[in-house]
Design an enzyme around this catalytic site. Structure first.
Site, short mmCIF file in Angstrom:
data_model
loop_
_atom_site.label_atom_id
_atom_site.label_comp_id
_atom_site.label_asym_id
_atom_site.label_seq_id
_atom_site.Cartn_x
_atom_site.Cartn_y
_atom_site.Cartn_z
N LYS A 1 -10.38 -13.77 9.30
CA LYS A 1 -9.79 -14.94 8.41
C LYS A 1 -8.65 -16.16 9.00
CE LYS A 1 -8.07 -12.30 5.41
NZ LYS A 1 -8.43 -11.16 5.95
N ARG B 1 -5.25 -11.82 -3.37
CA ARG B 1 -5.43 -10.53 -3.08
C ARG B 1 -5.64 -9.71 -4.20
NH1 ARG B 1 -3.31 -10.84 2.43
NH2 ARG B 1 -3.56 -9.08 3.38
N ARG C 1 -5.40 -7.06 18.61
CA ARG C 1 -5.16 -8.30 18.71
C ARG C 1 -3.47 -8.75 19.07
NH1 ARG C 1 -6.17 -9.82 12.26
NH2 ARG C 1 -4.41 -8.93 11.34
N ARG D 1 2.76 -9.34 19.16
CA ARG D 1 1.90 -8.54 18.35
C ARG D 1 2.63 -8.13 16.92
NH1 ARG D 1 -2.18 -5.65 21.39
NH2 ARG D 1 -1.95 -6.26 23.45
N ARG E 1 -3.76 -0.89 4.91
CA ARG E 1 -4.26 -2.04 4.31
C ARG E 1 -5.83 -2.26 3.87
NH1 ARG E 1 -2.42 -4.84 9.73
NH2 ARG E 1 -3.21 -6.67 8.89
P1 AMP Z 1 -2.01 -10.65 6.41
O1 AMP Z 1 -1.26 -11.47 7.46
O2 AMP Z 1 -2.93 -11.38 5.29
O3 AMP Z 1 -2.80 -9.46 6.92
O4 AMP Z 1 -0.92 -9.79 5.41
C1 AMP Z 1 0.06 -9.06 5.86
C2 AMP Z 1 0.83 -8.39 4.80
O5 AMP Z 1 1.60 -9.18 4.06
C3 AMP Z 1 -0.04 -7.56 3.87
O6 AMP Z 1 -0.47 -6.26 4.43
C4 AMP Z 1 0.65 -7.45 2.69
O7 AMP Z 1 1.88 -6.34 2.84
C5 AMP Z 1 1.48 -8.79 2.65
N1 AMP Z 1 0.52 -9.82 1.95
C6 AMP Z 1 0.03 -10.89 2.55
N2 AMP Z 1 -0.60 -11.62 1.54
C7 AMP Z 1 -0.34 -11.07 0.37
C8 AMP Z 1 -0.86 -11.20 -0.86
N3 AMP Z 1 -1.46 -12.37 -1.08
N4 AMP Z 1 -0.39 -10.40 -1.74
C9 AMP Z 1 0.31 -9.21 -1.69
N5 AMP Z 1 0.87 -8.93 -0.37
C10 AMP Z 1 0.51 -10.00 0.61
#
Ligand code: AMP
Length: 231
Positions: free
Chosen positions: A26, A101, A140, A173, A185
């Site tokens: 994404k 989410r 990554r 990282r 996750r």
């Molecule tokens: P990401 O960078 O999208 O993989 O997000 C990293 C972490 O941030 C996730 O594992 C969640 O802990 C938190 N996070 C990011 N976006 C959301 C969201 N829309 N709702 C809840 N937690 C989020």
């Protein structure tokens, strides 16, 4: 097929949602769309990481949840997203990466967009094999200066230790990109986020792309969708 849109020929503000588990690509695709169409990538993960780094109240509350691979409360995420959406650079359109989410966030987004006279152009599900995601995420890293993404196995800089894009020499990282946290996750994705695929299907805005192909071919598929929904 419609002519390829450019920021100048786009006729309406695009609101594109990228749906997919961690590692689906994404962020990579959002950055490519940002460059090509002048849209703004809104990554709630990036916004939360910035809040954690800045030590704000929201960041302090989010930190341990993020480290464990859980979902930060809707209240915090929505407040952070609303602030960012209020900034003028989002006027041309946004690519939502990692948001919504949960069904609650999806409903809150509908309300927020309605207030601004906007609606979702497309919610794109990036279809990937779960089994491959742990390897993808665990390897990554990004350029610390410009954020360009790399991977230990799939995409190394052409010159070792030097970012292809900006020449930066420092890489980082994410703390939560380790095999253990990725498992949590993925579980959170299937429990809370995957149901949004049906939610957007019912609203007639769902599109699917094969997220297992080459980065450029996925970008081409996404580009076709953006061209279509912004024409
Ligand atoms: P990401 O960078 O999208 O993989 O997000 C990293 C972490 O941030 C996730 O594992 C969640 O802990 C938190 N996070 C990011 N976006 C959301 C969201 N829309 N709702 C809840 N937690 C989020």
């Amino acid at each position: 097929m419609s002519e390829t849109m450019t920021p100048e020929t786009m006729t309406k503000a695009a609101v594109l949602i990228l749906l997919g588990p961690p590692g689906a690509g994404k962020g990579t695709q959002a950055r490519m769309l940002e460059e090509r169409y002048g849209l703004v990538q809104l990554s709630t993960g990036d916004l939360l990481r910035a809040a954690v780094a800045a030590g704000t109240d929201a960041g302090r509350a989010a930190k341990s949840v993020m480290e464990a691979g859980g979902l930060v409360s809707d209240e915090i995420v929505l407040a952070i997203l609303k602030d960012r959406m209020a900034e003028p650079d989002t006027a041309k359109g946004v690519i939502l990466d990692g948001f919504p989410r949960t069904p609650g966030q999806a409903e809150a987004l509908d309300a927020l967009l309605a207030e601004q006279g906007l609606k979702i152009s497309a919610a794109v599900s990036m279809e990937v094999d779960d089994a491959a995601m742990v390897t993808r995420v665990s390897g990554r890293y990004t350029c610390a200066d410009c954020g360009e993404g790399y991977h230990d196995s799939f995409k190394q800089p052409a010159v070792d230790g030097c970012c292809d894009k900006c020449g930066g020499k420092a890489f980082k990282r994410r703390a939560d990109d380790n095999a253990e946290t990725v498992g949590a996750r993925l579980t959170a994705y299937h429990a809370s986020t995957a149901p949004l695929i049906a939610y957007y299907g019912q609203r007639g805005v769902l599109r699917k792309v094969d997220g297992m192909g080459a980065i450029d071919s996925i970008a081409a598929d996404l580009g076709r969708i953006v061209d279509e929904v912004t024409a």
